[in-house]
Design a protein around this motif. Structure first.
Motif, mmCIF file in Angstrom:
data_model
loop_
_atom_site.group_PDB
_atom_site.id
_atom_site.type_symbol
_atom_site.label_atom_id
_atom_site.label_comp_id
_atom_site.label_asym_id
_atom_site.label_seq_id
_atom_site.Cartn_x
_atom_site.Cartn_y
_atom_site.Cartn_z
ATOM 1 N N GLN A 58 -7.778 -9.906 5.544
ATOM 2 C CA GLN A 58 -7.400 -9.917 4.124
ATOM 3 C C GLN A 58 -7.387 -8.505 3.542
ATOM 4 O OE1 GLN A 58 -10.115 -12.548 2.153
ATOM 5 N NE2 GLN A 58 -9.148 -14.416 2.949
ATOM 6 N N LYS A 59 -8.422 -7.733 3.841
ATOM 7 C CA LYS A 59 -8.489 -6.361 3.324
ATOM 8 C C LYS A 59 -7.361 -5.508 3.885
ATOM 9 C CE LYS A 59 -13.416 -6.114 2.329
ATOM 10 N NZ LYS A 59 -14.693 -5.454 2.641
ATOM 11 N N ALA A 60 -7.064 -5.687 5.156
ATOM 12 C CA ALA A 60 -5.978 -4.917 5.769
ATOM 13 C C ALA A 60 -4.644 -5.265 5.108
ATOM 14 C CB ALA A 60 -5.928 -5.183 7.268
ATOM 15 N N GLU A 61 -4.414 -6.548 4.834
ATOM 16 C CA GLU A 61 -3.160 -6.959 4.183
ATOM 17 C C GLU A 61 -3.056 -6.392 2.773
ATOM 18 O OE1 GLU A 61 -3.332 -11.208 4.521
ATOM 19 O OE2 GLU A 61 -2.433 -11.206 6.530
ATOM 20 N N THR A 62 -4.136 -6.453 2.000
ATOM 21 C CA THR A 62 -4.091 -5.920 0.629
ATOM 22 C C THR A 62 -3.901 -4.403 0.640
ATOM 23 O OG1 THR A 62 -6.508 -5.832 0.547
ATOM 24 C CG2 THR A 62 -5.455 -7.763 -0.417
ATOM 25 N N GLU A 113 -0.795 -2.328 -1.014
ATOM 26 C CA GLU A 113 -1.024 -1.217 -1.947
ATOM 27 C C GLU A 113 -0.300 0.041 -1.481
ATOM 28 O OE1 GLU A 113 -5.215 -0.596 -2.430
ATOM 29 O OE2 GLU A 113 -5.532 -2.569 -3.329
ATOM 30 N N LEU A 114 -0.368 0.318 -0.186
ATOM 31 C CA LEU A 114 0.290 1.513 0.342
ATOM 32 C C LEU A 114 1.816 1.381 0.297
ATOM 33 C CD1 LEU A 114 -1.967 2.518 3.367
ATOM 34 C CD2 LEU A 114 -1.684 3.729 1.221
ATOM 35 N N ASP A 115 2.334 0.163 0.467
ATOM 36 C CA ASP A 115 3.781 -0.047 0.374
ATOM 37 C C ASP A 115 4.272 0.214 -1.044
ATOM 38 O OD1 ASP A 115 4.130 -0.629 3.028
ATOM 39 O OD2 ASP A 115 3.987 -2.812 2.767
ATOM 40 N N GLY A 116 3.445 -0.091 -2.027
ATOM 41 C CA GLY A 116 3.828 0.082 -3.428
ATOM 42 C C GLY A 116 3.677 1.508 -3.927
ATOM 43 N N THR A 117 3.030 2.386 -3.174
ATOM 44 C CA THR A 117 2.821 3.763 -3.632
ATOM 45 C C THR A 117 3.989 4.651 -3.238
ATOM 46 O OG1 THR A 117 1.638 4.372 -1.626
ATOM 47 C CG2 THR A 117 0.312 3.575 -3.478
ATOM 48 N N ASP A 118 3.950 5.863 -3.755
ATOM 49 C CA ASP A 118 4.969 6.870 -3.473
ATOM 50 C C ASP A 118 4.942 7.225 -1.979
ATOM 51 O OD1 ASP A 118 6.911 8.796 -3.964
ATOM 52 O OD2 ASP A 118 5.424 10.355 -4.404
ATOM 53 N N PRO A 119 6.098 7.279 -1.326
ATOM 54 C CA PRO A 119 6.130 7.580 0.118
ATOM 55 C C PRO A 119 5.476 8.916 0.475
ATOM 56 C CG PRO A 119 8.293 6.861 -0.628
ATOM 57 C CD PRO A 119 7.430 6.987 -1.844
ATOM 58 N N LYS A 120 5.484 9.874 -0.437
ATOM 59 C CA LYS A 120 4.873 11.177 -0.154
ATOM 60 C C LYS A 120 3.346 11.086 -0.149
ATOM 61 C CE LYS A 120 8.654 13.804 -2.139
ATOM 62 N NZ LYS A 120 9.076 14.697 -3.210
ATOM 63 N N ALA A 121 2.806 10.154 -0.946
ATOM 64 C CA ALA A 121 1.357 10.025 -1.070
ATOM 65 C C ALA A 121 0.745 9.192 0.056
ATOM 66 C CB ALA A 121 1.000 9.398 -2.414
ATOM 67 N N LYS A 165 -3.367 6.347 8.223
ATOM 68 C CA LYS A 165 -3.960 5.130 7.664
ATOM 69 C C LYS A 165 -3.011 3.948 7.844
ATOM 70 C CE LYS A 165 -6.524 3.628 3.618
ATOM 71 N NZ LYS A 165 -7.043 4.012 2.310
ATOM 72 N N MET A 166 -1.715 4.181 7.613
ATOM 73 C CA MET A 166 -0.713 3.113 7.785
ATOM 74 C C MET A 166 -0.690 2.635 9.237
ATOM 75 S SD MET A 166 1.108 2.295 5.034
ATOM 76 C CE MET A 166 2.761 1.874 5.513
ATOM 77 N N GLN A 167 -0.739 3.580 10.143
ATOM 78 C CA GLN A 167 -0.694 3.228 11.564
ATOM 79 C C GLN A 167 -1.930 2.410 11.947
ATOM 80 O OE1 GLN A 167 -0.615 6.615 14.161
ATOM 81 N NE2 GLN A 167 -0.084 5.399 15.963
ATOM 82 N N ARG A 168 -3.089 2.821 11.461
ATOM 83 C CA ARG A 168 -4.322 2.086 11.756
ATOM 84 C C ARG A 168 -4.274 0.682 11.166
ATOM 85 N NH1 ARG A 168 -9.699 5.813 11.956
ATOM 86 N NH2 ARG A 168 -8.907 7.330 13.425
ATOM 87 N N LEU A 169 -3.763 0.559 9.947
ATOM 88 C CA LEU A 169 -3.643 -0.765 9.324
ATOM 89 C C LEU A 169 -2.760 -1.685 10.161
ATOM 90 C CD1 LEU A 169 -3.332 0.177 5.552
ATOM 91 C CD2 LEU A 169 -5.013 -1.376 6.535
ATOM 92 N N ARG A 170 -1.639 -1.156 10.615
ATOM 93 C CA ARG A 170 -0.728 -1.964 11.439
ATOM 94 C C ARG A 170 -1.406 -2.415 12.733
ATOM 95 N NH1 ARG A 170 3.630 2.106 10.157
ATOM 96 N NH2 ARG A 170 4.687 1.207 8.355
ATOM 97 N N GLN A 171 -2.127 -1.499 13.365
ATOM 98 C CA GLN A 171 -2.803 -1.842 14.620
ATOM 99 C C GLN A 171 -3.841 -2.942 14.412
ATOM 100 O OE1 GLN A 171 -4.269 1.995 15.875
ATOM 101 N NE2 GLN A 171 -2.528 2.348 17.240
#
Length: 193
Positions: A160-164, A168-176, A181-187
Motif C-alpha cells: 500500500q505504501k509503495a503504491e501511494t 505521489e511521484l507520478d503527480g510531481t514535476d518530472p524534474k523533481a 527512488k522510482m526504480q526501487r518502488l517499481r522493484q
C-alpha cells in the motif's frame, strides 16, 4: 529535682565522650601532616578501648574526609586535575539505527545462527528502503530477498505504501523525481504484487 540530676548526669556522660574523642582526633591530624602515610587507622585502634564501635566509625569517616581534602589540596597546588574529573569521560557512542538495521539484514542474508527476528529493525528497513543514502545499493538486493519472505499485514502495508508513493511521484514535476527512488518502488511492487 530528679530531672535536674538526670540532666546533670547526661551532660557529664556527653562531656566524657567528647573528652574521649578529642585526644583521638588531635593525634591523627598531627600524623597526617606527613603526606602519603595512613596513620589514622592505628590511632583509631589505639583509642578503641575508650570508644564504642559507633564512635570509632564516626571518627574513621571524619579522618577519611580530612585526608581526601588534604589530597585534593595537594593536587590542586600541583596543578593536577582531581581524580573525579579525570574519570569523567564520554561514553562510547552507540551504533546508529541504520548500522544496526543493516547488520540485521546482513545477518539474515548469511543465515547466522545468532540471527533473530527484530521488529524494530524490520520496521526501520521498511521505512527507509527507498532512501539510497540510508540503504545503499549493495544492501538493497539483499533487502529485496528479505521482502520475499514478508508475510501478513507487514506485506500488505508495504504494498500500500509503495503504491501511494508511486502515485505521489507520478503527480510531481518530472524534474523533481528521484530516479533511484522510482526504480526501487517499481522493484518492490513487482516483487510483492
Amino acid at each position: 529535682m530528679v530531672k535536674q540530676k538526670r540532666k546533670g548526669l547526661e551532660r557529664t556522660a556527653k562531656e566524657s565522650k567528647k573528652q574521649k574523642i578529642t585526644p583521638a582526633e588531635e593525634t591523627p591530624r598531627a600524623s597526617e601532616a606527613r603526606p602519603g602515610k595512613e596513620a589514622a587507622s592505628p590511632v583509631v585502634q589505639e583509642a578503641s578501648p575508650e570508644l564504642s564501635p559507633e564512635e570509632r566509625r564516626v571518627l574513621e569517616r571524619k579522618l577519611k574526609k580530612e585526608r581526601k581534602k588534604e589530597e585534593k589540596k595537594r593536587l590542586r597546588e600541583a596543578g593536577i586535575a582531581t581524580a573525579q574529573t579525570a574519570k569523567v569521560q564520554t561514553p562510547p557512542a552507540k551504533p546508529s539505527a541504520a548500522v544496526l538495521a543493516l547488520e540485521y539484514l546482513q545477518g539474515w542474508a548469511e543465515k547466522q545462527e545468532s540471527w533473530r527476528f527484530q521488529k524494530t529493525r524490520q520496521t526501520w528497513l521498511l521505512l527507509h528502503m527507498y532512501d539510497e543514502d540510508k540503504v545503499p545499493e549493495q544492501h538493497f538486493s539483499t533487502l529485496l530477498d528479505y521482502l520475499e519472505g514478508l508475510r501478513g499485514s507487514a506485506r500488505e502495508l508495504t504494498v500500500q505504501k509503495a503504491e501511494t508513493l508511486m502515485q505521489e511521484l507520478d503527480g510531481t514535476d518530472p524534474k523533481a523525481r528521484s530516479l533511484g527512488k522510482m526504480q526501487r518502488l517499481r522493484q518492490v511492487l513487482q516483487l510483492l504484487s
